[in-house]
Design a protein around this motif. Structure first.
Motif, short mmCIF file in Angstrom:
data_model
loop_
_atom_site.label_atom_id
_atom_site.label_comp_id
_atom_site.label_asym_id
_atom_site.label_seq_id
_atom_site.Cartn_x
_atom_site.Cartn_y
_atom_site.Cartn_z
N SER A 1 -9.01 6.98 2.28
CA SER A 1 -8.36 5.35 1.12
C SER A 1 -8.95 4.91 1.70
O SER A 1 -8.48 3.74 0.87
N TRP A 2 -7.83 4.58 2.91
CA TRP A 2 -7.31 3.26 3.22
C TRP A 2 -8.66 2.47 3.73
O TRP A 2 -8.18 1.38 3.69
N ARG B 1 -14.52 10.17 3.60
CA ARG B 1 -14.15 8.98 2.44
C ARG B 1 -14.52 9.77 1.31
O ARG B 1 -13.61 10.09 0.11
N ASN C 1 -11.67 0.81 3.09
CA ASN C 1 -12.30 -0.08 1.97
C ASN C 1 -13.49 -1.17 2.75
O ASN C 1 -14.33 -0.16 3.73
N ASN C 2 -14.18 -1.34 1.36
CA ASN C 2 -15.29 -2.10 1.76
C ASN C 2 -15.34 -3.14 2.37
O ASN C 2 -16.70 -3.24 3.11
N HIS D 1 -9.20 -7.77 4.38
CA HIS D 1 -10.41 -8.31 3.35
C HIS D 1 -11.43 -9.52 3.43
O HIS D 1 -10.81 -10.16 4.64
N HIS E 1 1.20 -1.24 -0.29
CA HIS E 1 0.40 -0.18 -0.43
C HIS E 1 0.80 1.13 0.34
O HIS E 1 1.96 0.84 0.54
#
Length: 404
Positions: free
Chosen positions: A248-249, A242, A251-252, A403, A4
């Protein structure tokens, strides 16, 4: 684990439209409160709305500190990159505490709040106003002891909230595991204190508005409401950041976790709500059923709206896995949940203060807008003071590569 290139020194700038709108909202709130106090007939209703919003403000900030403590005790990795948001809420808690104590104290002094147990003569045998039930509770429900509990409980919550935020800042400066270990230790202590005292805090601040009635489940019902409201607030702030180009780190998968929490605890809130209702309805004891009778007689619309906003909406909209991962859907549900718990507190507080003389107008809308502005201004101001990520958190890499 993937690579990243995130900016770990990124800092939020609280300027422009957000700051201006929050200040305008505060002014609107002050004007609405001023309007309420300018008319003697509206004093009680104004105090009821001040209590509603001051309690809501404090509960959301308290639960921000609770979120931090839970993450530390669970040694959770997924949340390491979003902790600055609940930390900003925790830092704001002392301001919320001062406001709530002031509202409660003035409400007692003017007899606009808690008059069910704080009116003259209620505990004096032979007085026309004598109430045997209130006299029996007077060892617990008396002004000095009541205010002492408020100050002690809220003061302790504030100390731990500020301490957990401070340790995270020290971790940024010093590195190593010393601050994290201290955070773990203090979080364990805080959770024990919080778990035992929040039901009493809810009994005092809200349930004692109707001092003849009681429910041993009321504290957990309030805990569920404040916890899910705080989760929704965290989700809203993160999603809006966001959209503004920050964090930006995130996530969904992070959104999915927040969505799961909101979904799960909305069901938990409904479970506690229904358990309290079912037991009282089934027992059919007059001293208990009076609570729901009042709400069905004068607050029927709010009673059903409460269930629609706090149970049906989050369950139906967040049941699907993909919906939890979509910014706009999670943002919409979070806003619905926050509005829903305003309705929840409204139908908790109003029948015990203004009874059937409730309303929904300038005072309600203006006071709510004012507190939303105050919350936004104080929390975003706190958020702008430090980088948006705890760069030395031991589980940061796990969070950045999270994730599901």
């Amino acid at each position: 684990m993937g690579t990243h290139n995130y900016n770990l020194t990124e800092q939020f700038e609280f300027t422009g439209k957000a700051k201006t709108l929050s200040i305008i909202a505060i002014v609107v709130g002050i004007a609405a409160i001023g309007f309420g106090f300018s008319q003697e007939a509206l004093h009680e209703r104004t105090f009821a709305n001040l209590l509603l919003m001051a309690y809501y403000f404090a509960c959301v900030c308290m639960s921000g500190a609770f979120f931090l403590a839970v993450q530390f005790v669970a040694q959770a990795g997924w949340s390491a990159s979003i902790l600055r948001v609940p930390q900003a809420m925790a830092k704001t808690l002392p301001i919320a505490v001062v406001i709530l104590i002031a509202v409660v104290g003035l409400g007692l002094y003017t007899h606009n709040l808690y008059h069910h147990w704080n009116a003259p003569g209620l505990t004096v045998e032979g007085d026309p106003n004598y109430d045997k039930l209130i006299d029996g509770k007077s060892a617990f429900l008396n002004v000095p002891f009541f205010m002492a509990r408020q100050v002690i409980f809220l003061g302790v919550y504030s100390i731990f909230a500020v301490l957990l935020a401070k340790l995270s800042n020290n971790e940024d400066l010093e590195g190593g595991l010393n601050s994290y270990r201290k955070s773990f230790k203090y979080s364990c202590i805080f959770l024990v204190i919080y778990g035992f005292t929040t039901p009493i805090f809810a009994f005092d601040t809200v349930m004692s508005l109707e001092a003849h009635w009681f429910s041993t489940m009321f504290g957990w019902y309030n805990f569920a409401a404040m916890w899910v409201s705080s989760l929704a607030t965290i989700a809203i702030i993160i999603i809006l950041l966001r959209k503004a180009g920050y964090m930006s780190w995130v996530n969904n998968s992070h959104l999915h976790n927040l969505g799961q929490f909101i979904f799960g605890f909305s069901i938990f809130w409904t479970y506690v709500w229904f358990a309290q209702f079912m037991l009282i309805y089934y027992a059919n004891m007059p001293e208990e059923t009076v609570y729901f009778y009042k709400r069905w007689e004068n607050y029927e619309f709010w009673w059903y709206l409460n269930l629609v906003l706090n149970f049906l909406s989050p369950v139906l909209l967040l049941m699907d896995r993909d919906n939890k991962r979509q910014e706009n859907i999670l943002l919409t549900v979070s806003i619905i949940v926050l509005c829903g718990h305003w309705v929840d507190y409204y139908q908790m507080i109003m029948p015990g203060t203004v009874e059937e003389h409730h309303g929904f107008g300038v005072i309600e809308i203006g006071t709510a807008v004012g507190f939303v502005g105050l919350f936004t201004f104080t929390v975003l101001s706190a958020l702008s003071k430090k980088p948006l990520i705890a760069k030395n958190h031991p589980f940061l890499q796990e969070s950045l590569n999270h994730h599901l």
